[in-house]
Design a protein around this motif. Structure first.
Motif, PDB file in Angstrom:
ATOM      1  N   LYS A 160      -1.984 -50.895 -44.161  1.00 19.29           N
ATOM      2  CA  LYS A 160      -2.339 -51.135 -42.754  1.00 19.29           C
ATOM      3  C   LYS A 160      -1.595 -52.329 -42.162  1.00 19.29           C
ATOM      4  N   GLU A 161      -0.870 -53.066 -43.005  1.00 21.80           N
ATOM      5  CA  GLU A 161      -0.232 -54.305 -42.562  1.00 21.80           C
ATOM      6  C   GLU A 161       1.261 -54.094 -42.291  1.00 21.80           C
ATOM      7  N   VAL A 162       1.653 -54.204 -41.022  1.00 16.66           N
ATOM      8  CA  VAL A 162       3.033 -53.940 -40.635  1.00 16.66           C
ATOM      9  C   VAL A 162       4.014 -54.916 -41.279  1.00 16.66           C
ATOM     10  N   MET A 163       3.570 -56.149 -41.549  1.00 11.76           N
ATOM     11  CA  MET A 163       4.482 -57.147 -42.114  1.00 11.76           C
ATOM     12  C   MET A 163       4.695 -56.986 -43.621  1.00 11.76           C
ATOM     13  N   PHE A 164       3.926 -56.115 -44.265  1.00 12.34           N
ATOM     14  CA  PHE A 164       4.082 -55.925 -45.708  1.00 12.34           C
ATOM     15  C   PHE A 164       5.473 -55.400 -46.047  1.00 12.34           C
ATOM     16  N   LYS A 165       6.026 -54.554 -45.196  1.00  9.07           N
ATOM     17  CA  LYS A 165       7.351 -53.990 -45.486  1.00  9.07           C
ATOM     18  C   LYS A 165       8.444 -55.052 -45.427  1.00  9.07           C
ATOM     19  N   TYR A 166       8.132 -56.209 -44.835  1.00 14.34           N
ATOM     20  CA  TYR A 166       9.079 -57.326 -44.807  1.00 14.34           C
ATOM     21  C   TYR A 166       8.797 -58.333 -45.921  1.00 14.34           C
ATOM     22  N   GLY A 167       7.840 -57.992 -46.793  1.00 16.24           N
ATOM     23  CA  GLY A 167       7.493 -58.897 -47.872  1.00 16.24           C
ATOM     24  C   GLY A 167       6.592 -60.033 -47.436  1.00 16.24           C
TER      25      GLY A 167
END
Length: 253
Positions: free
Chosen positions: A68-75
């Motif tokens: 659910k966290e959009v920033m996860f894909k940026y680490g």
């Protein structure tokens, strides 16, 4: 009223999993910390819920569910694994993740939830001010890369932010001669999951302060304008309290 201050701390309860040098970590802390937002926002008049650890250690404003966290894909999910420029900074095992979430993340959210419940019991409604700052130049991982950033920004939620708070914010900063973004460059405002999109008695609005207003350029040194910006911030949160709980907007403007 509750002041939620998630990103002012520079403390690391432990350095487990980190793979970068002390100097490299210090540079990330300098870049990502919402410097002095506790000093700018906190007041003996209002309750504060503050994270006593760096957002790089555990970011309490991120969703714990990585999907659910959009920033996860940026680490840069709830536990940061990459720097602002995308370099690996920490190896996060499942055991480390669960330990930090249990000991820090969920405790913080429990404290915020309890604060809301206390307000609901006493007043029948609750207002959260989500307290932040932001750099004048976009970070590399920022989703919004617009360069001409405003002096202040309010973040809103279509369910939890009353229009009267937005209108009062726009009037207030205009009267002070400051530019204001509305969900620009950052949007949204925190609400405990127990109430999120469920309970209109819980309201929330975020205030973000451009760091150029109170810090020396690209440092964490307070500028000569720090006390002025603190005064403006304190006046703003007092206004939000008055408008929300007392509905005396017309008496102020």
């Amino acid at each position: 009223m509750i002041l939620h201050i998630p990103h002012s701390s520079i403390k690391f309860p432990n350095k487990d999993g980190f793979i970068i040098s002390k100097d490299e970590l210090s540079q990330e802390v300098l870049k990502l910390t919402d410097w002095y937002t506790d000093e700018l926002f906190e007041s003996k008049n209002w309750e504060s819920v503050k994270a006593d650890f760096s957002r790089i250690f555990c970011d309490t404003e991120r969703f714990s569910d990585n999907s659910k966290e959009v920033m996860f894909k940026y680490g840069m999910g709830v536990l940061y694994e990459k720097s602002d420029d995308g370099r690996p900074i920490r190896n996060v095992t499942e055991e480390l993740r669960e330990n930090i979430l249990t000991s820090y993340y969920w405790k913080h959210h429990s404290d915020l939830n309890k604060a809301v419940l206390r307000e609901l019991k006493e007043f029948g409604q609750s207002l959260i001010i989500d307290c932040h700052s932001f750099p004048d130049t976009p970070l590399k991982r920022d989703l919004n890369k617009i360069l001409n950033r405003p002096d202040f920004n309010i973040g809103t939620d279509s369910f939890h932010t009353p229009k009267k708070l937005i209108d009062a914010s726009i009037d207030f900063f205009k009267s002070k001669g400051f530019s204001l973004g509305v969900d620009e460059p950052y949007s949204g405002s925190i609400v405990p999951m127990n109430f999120y999109q469920k309970d209109k008695r819980v309201s929330s609005i975020m205030l973000e302060i451009n760091r150029k207003l109170y810090l020396e350029d690209k440092t964490n040194t307070k500028s000569k304008d720090f006390e002025e910006i603190k005064s403006v911030t304190q006046e703003f949160i007092s206004l939000m309290n008055a408008v929300y709980y007392e509905d005396n907007y017309n008496k102020i403007f």
